[in-house]
Design a protein around this motif. Sequence first.
Motif, PDB file in Angstrom:
ATOM      1  N   ARG A  77     104.064  34.975  41.067  1.00 52.53           N
ATOM      2  CA  ARG A  77     103.553  35.591  39.837  1.00 52.53           C
ATOM      3  C   ARG A  77     104.546  35.247  38.731  1.00 52.53           C
ATOM      4  O   ARG A  77     105.665  34.813  39.001  1.00 52.53           O
ATOM      5  CB  ARG A  77     103.456  37.117  39.991  1.00 52.53           C
ATOM      6  N   GLY A  78     104.127  35.468  37.467  1.00 50.29           N
ATOM      7  CA  GLY A  78     105.065  35.289  36.353  1.00 50.29           C
ATOM      8  C   GLY A  78     105.364  33.833  36.034  1.00 50.29           C
ATOM      9  O   GLY A  78     104.596  32.930  36.373  1.00 50.29           O
ATOM     10  N   PHE A  79     106.526  33.633  35.402  1.00 44.77           N
ATOM     11  CA  PHE A  79     106.889  32.337  34.830  1.00 44.77           C
ATOM     12  C   PHE A  79     106.659  31.155  35.766  1.00 44.77           C
ATOM     13  O   PHE A  79     106.985  31.216  36.950  1.00 44.77           O
ATOM     14  CB  PHE A  79     108.367  32.327  34.435  1.00 44.77           C
ATOM     15  N   CYS A  80     106.140  30.069  35.170  1.00 45.79           N
ATOM     16  CA  CYS A  80     106.020  28.787  35.868  1.00 45.79           C
ATOM     17  C   CYS A  80     107.077  27.847  35.281  1.00 45.79           C
ATOM     18  O   CYS A  80     107.740  28.178  34.305  1.00 45.79           O
ATOM     19  CB  CYS A  80     104.629  28.209  35.650  1.00 45.79           C
ATOM     20  N   ALA A  81     107.187  26.665  35.861  1.00 44.91           N
ATOM     21  CA  ALA A  81     108.210  25.709  35.423  1.00 44.91           C
ATOM     22  C   ALA A  81     108.019  25.270  33.973  1.00 44.91           C
ATOM     23  O   ALA A  81     108.978  25.098  33.222  1.00 44.91           O
ATOM     24  CB  ALA A  81     108.201  24.491  36.348  1.00 44.91           C
ATOM     25  N   GLY A  82     106.752  25.101  33.549  1.00 47.63           N
ATOM     26  CA  GLY A  82     106.482  24.657  32.179  1.00 47.63           C
ATOM     27  C   GLY A  82     106.885  25.697  31.143  1.00 47.63           C
ATOM     28  O   GLY A  82     107.407  25.364  30.072  1.00 47.63           O
ATOM     29  N   VAL A  83     106.656  26.966  31.474  1.00 50.73           N
ATOM     30  CA  VAL A  83     107.026  28.068  30.573  1.00 50.73           C
ATOM     31  C   VAL A  83     108.550  28.218  30.527  1.00 50.73           C
ATOM     32  O   VAL A  83     109.149  28.338  29.460  1.00 50.73           O
ATOM     33  CB  VAL A  83     106.352  29.382  31.030  1.00 50.73           C
ATOM     34  N   ALA A 126     104.359  24.854  24.288  1.00 55.72           N
ATOM     35  CA  ALA A 126     104.053  24.378  25.648  1.00 55.72           C
ATOM     36  C   ALA A 126     102.622  23.866  25.782  1.00 55.72           C
ATOM     37  O   ALA A 126     102.301  23.130  26.712  1.00 55.72           O
ATOM     38  CB  ALA A 126     104.287  25.508  26.652  1.00 55.72           C
ATOM     39  N   HIS A 127     101.741  24.249  24.823  1.00 55.64           N
ATOM     40  CA  HIS A 127     100.317  23.908  24.956  1.00 55.64           C
ATOM     41  C   HIS A 127     100.008  22.474  24.531  1.00 55.64           C
ATOM     42  O   HIS A 127      98.920  21.970  24.800  1.00 55.64           O
ATOM     43  CB  HIS A 127      99.473  24.869  24.098  1.00 55.64           C
ATOM     44  N   GLY A 128     100.978  21.838  23.836  1.00 60.73           N
ATOM     45  CA  GLY A 128     100.759  20.464  23.382  1.00 60.73           C
ATOM     46  C   GLY A 128     100.115  20.418  22.004  1.00 60.73           C
ATOM     47  O   GLY A 128      99.585  21.416  21.524  1.00 60.73           O
ATOM     48  N   VAL A 129     100.193  19.258  21.363  1.00 54.11           N
ATOM     49  CA  VAL A 129      99.644  19.107  20.007  1.00 54.11           C
ATOM     50  C   VAL A 129      98.809  17.837  19.917  1.00 54.11           C
ATOM     51  O   VAL A 129      98.931  16.931  20.740  1.00 54.11           O
ATOM     52  CB  VAL A 129     100.766  19.053  18.934  1.00 54.11           C
ATOM     53  N   SER A 130      97.995  17.782  18.869  1.00 49.28           N
ATOM     54  CA  SER A 130      97.164  16.602  18.624  1.00 49.28           C
ATOM     55  C   SER A 130      98.027  15.469  18.077  1.00 49.28           C
ATOM     56  O   SER A 130      99.153  15.688  17.624  1.00 49.28           O
ATOM     57  CB  SER A 130      96.085  16.950  17.597  1.00 49.28           C
ATOM     58  N   LYS A 131      97.441  14.262  18.092  1.00 50.19           N
ATOM     59  CA  LYS A 131      98.124  13.099  17.503  1.00 50.19           C
ATOM     60  C   LYS A 131      98.410  13.334  16.022  1.00 50.19           C
ATOM     61  O   LYS A 131      99.454  12.957  15.512  1.00 50.19           O
ATOM     62  CB  LYS A 131      97.218  11.877  17.646  1.00 50.19           C
ATOM     63  N   ALA A 132      97.457  13.981  15.330  1.00 46.21           N
ATOM     64  CA  ALA A 132      97.597  14.214  13.888  1.00 46.21           C
ATOM     65  C   ALA A 132      98.833  15.068  13.595  1.00 46.21           C
ATOM     66  O   ALA A 132      99.596  14.784  12.662  1.00 46.21           O
ATOM     67  CB  ALA A 132      96.342  14.893  13.334  1.00 46.21           C
ATOM     68  N   VAL A 133      99.051  16.115  14.390  1.00 44.29           N
ATOM     69  CA  VAL A 133     100.218  16.993  14.202  1.00 44.29           C
ATOM     70  C   VAL A 133     101.500  16.211  14.474  1.00 44.29           C
ATOM     71  O   VAL A 133     102.479  16.292  13.721  1.00 44.29           O
ATOM     72  CB  VAL A 133     100.125  18.242  15.117  1.00 44.29           C
ATOM     73  N   ARG A 134     101.483  15.433  15.557  1.00 50.77           N
ATOM     74  CA  ARG A 134     102.662  14.620  15.921  1.00 50.77           C
ATOM     75  C   ARG A 134     103.000  13.640  14.788  1.00 50.77           C
ATOM     76  O   ARG A 134     104.166  13.504  14.393  1.00 50.77           O
ATOM     77  CB  ARG A 134     102.315  13.859  17.199  1.00 50.77           C
ATOM     78  N   ASN A 135     101.963  12.980  14.242  1.00 56.31           N
ATOM     79  CA  ASN A 135     102.183  12.007  13.159  1.00 56.31           C
ATOM     80  C   ASN A 135     102.696  12.687  11.898  1.00 56.31           C
ATOM     81  O   ASN A 135     103.593  12.175  11.224  1.00 56.31           O
ATOM     82  CB  ASN A 135     100.889  11.240  12.853  1.00 56.31           C
ATOM     83  N   PRO A 148     104.843  19.343  30.902  1.00 57.63           N
ATOM     84  CA  PRO A 148     104.623  17.992  31.429  1.00 57.63           C
ATOM     85  C   PRO A 148     103.260  17.816  32.112  1.00 57.63           C
ATOM     86  O   PRO A 148     102.730  16.703  32.152  1.00 57.63           O
ATOM     87  CB  PRO A 148     105.765  17.826  32.444  1.00 57.63           C
ATOM     88  N   LEU A 149     102.673  18.899  32.612  1.00 58.93           N
ATOM     89  CA  LEU A 149     101.353  18.778  33.253  1.00 58.93           C
ATOM     90  C   LEU A 149     100.246  18.628  32.212  1.00 58.93           C
ATOM     91  O   LEU A 149      99.194  18.055  32.490  1.00 58.93           O
ATOM     92  CB  LEU A 149     101.097  19.984  34.160  1.00 58.93           C
ATOM     93  N   GLN A 160      93.394  17.277  40.504  1.00 62.68           N
ATOM     94  CA  GLN A 160      92.771  18.105  39.467  1.00 62.68           C
ATOM     95  C   GLN A 160      93.784  18.442  38.362  1.00 62.68           C
ATOM     96  O   GLN A 160      94.987  18.525  38.610  1.00 62.68           O
ATOM     97  CB  GLN A 160      92.189  19.374  40.085  1.00 62.68           C
ATOM     98  N   ASP A 161      93.271  18.632  37.159  1.00 61.01           N
ATOM     99  CA  ASP A 161      94.148  18.909  36.010  1.00 61.01           C
ATOM    100  C   ASP A 161      94.659  20.346  36.003  1.00 61.01           C
ATOM    101  O   ASP A 161      95.674  20.640  35.362  1.00 61.01           O
ATOM    102  CB  ASP A 161      93.389  18.657  34.694  1.00 61.01           C
ATOM    103  N   ILE A 162      93.947  21.258  36.668  1.00 61.05           N
ATOM    104  CA  ILE A 162      94.400  22.653  36.685  1.00 61.05           C
ATOM    105  C   ILE A 162      95.763  22.682  37.373  1.00 61.05           C
ATOM    106  O   ILE A 162      95.950  22.107  38.433  1.00 61.05           O
ATOM    107  CB  ILE A 162      93.382  23.562  37.397  1.00 61.05           C
ATOM    108  N   CYS A 163      96.728  23.328  36.746  1.00 61.07           N
ATOM    109  CA  CYS A 163      98.111  23.168  37.200  1.00 61.07           C
ATOM    110  C   CYS A 163      98.376  23.971  38.466  1.00 61.07           C
ATOM    111  O   CYS A 163      97.688  24.940  38.778  1.00 61.07           O
ATOM    112  CB  CYS A 163      99.079  23.520  36.076  1.00 61.07           C
ATOM    113  N   TYR A 164      99.417  23.557  39.176  1.00 70.19           N
ATOM    114  CA  TYR A 164      99.784  24.177  40.459  1.00 70.19           C
ATOM    115  C   TYR A 164     100.011  25.681  40.291  1.00 70.19           C
ATOM    116  O   TYR A 164      99.659  26.483  41.168  1.00 70.19           O
ATOM    117  CB  TYR A 164     101.072  23.507  41.008  1.00 70.19           C
ATOM    118  N   ALA A 165     100.619  26.084  39.151  1.00 68.68           N
ATOM    119  CA  ALA A 165     100.978  27.495  38.956  1.00 68.68           C
ATOM    120  C   ALA A 165      99.735  28.349  38.735  1.00 68.68           C
ATOM    121  O   ALA A 165      99.622  29.463  39.259  1.00 68.68           O
ATOM    122  CB  ALA A 165     101.935  27.625  37.776  1.00 68.68           C
ATOM    123  N   THR A 166      98.781  27.808  37.960  1.00 68.20           N
ATOM    124  CA  THR A 166      97.509  28.509  37.748  1.00 68.20           C
ATOM    125  C   THR A 166      96.805  28.705  39.089  1.00 68.20           C
ATOM    126  O   THR A 166      96.360  29.803  39.421  1.00 68.20           O
ATOM    127  CB  THR A 166      96.612  27.683  36.793  1.00 68.20           C
TER     128      THR A 166
END
Length: 318
Positions: free
Chosen positions: A11-17, A75-84, A99-100, A193-199
């Motif tokens: 339960r609780g924190f995963c590696a990405g968090v 941690a949720h990631g951003v679009s290309k537009a935000v990165r640019n 990273p997942l 599958q894309d659903i992460c191991y922690a989920t």
Amino acid sequence: MEREVLLAEPRGFCAGVDRAIEIVERALQKFGAPIYVRHEIVHNTYVVNDLKAKGAIFIEDLAEVPPGATLVFSAHGVSKAVRNEAAERGFSVFDATCPLVTKVHVEVAKLFKEGYEFIMIGHKGHPEVEGTMGQLNDGIYLVEDAADVDRVQVRNPDKLAVVTQTTLSVDDAAEIQAAVKRRFPNVREPKQQDICYATQNRQDAVKVLAPQVDVVIVVGSPTSSNSNRLREVAIRKGTASYMVDQPGDLKPEWFEGKVRVGLTAGASAPDILVQQVIERLKALGAVSVRRMPGVEETVRFPLPKGLGDKSMSPSSPH
């Protein structure tokens, strides 16, 4: 009967968090406050308030960040537009994208070059979905349920791939994926599958926990996708379930006539909140706490270059 608390494992924190929070804390140590963070670093009120107190400033629009500032992507990631835009504005950027999630972004970019379009299974408006869909200008279609699949119009059904938000209900996603496969038999599915191991692990633990208890409490913030899914998993198993952002949210009437209380926490909820909830449950009559057996997680993700400096004192455990 003596009331007992059963703790789900894991339960609780995963590696990405863990990694995302550590990136903000180390940036604060190394460069001093303020550090700007685009969007809540993770979807948890306690974590965000704790980092605010240490000097993090959370923003949604990069126009709010002064020139030359240090910026962290959530941690949720951003679009290309935000990165640019961040690059154009000359910010010093540390990317706390899980990273997942990055793995999904890389897959989308790679298959797009090979001429693929995409169906994305996810929740509209969630920052992870916006980030993944924002890797492309077009050719990626969001579906939230099986009914949405029937409405999708693609250019070439033989050049179609499916990707998934990492924090969905495993069962829901499988159902929608089956609908995609029925309509587009040649769709390309992810190797893993894309659903992460922690989920997956936290949902599996609740599936084991829920039938053994009278009520399930999920520690998590209302904005947290994976925490909401845990509550739904418990309800599907036929067990009453409530989500709390803090111990004060617990209502005594939830526990009337209930002998066994199951307790879990979303991947963005810190253990300190779980401990506070246990104390509150004890005040409400719980006598013992028992940890369920479960999967032990050993995943660790490296920090970005420039923050993983071994000579710096590691941040205190969360």
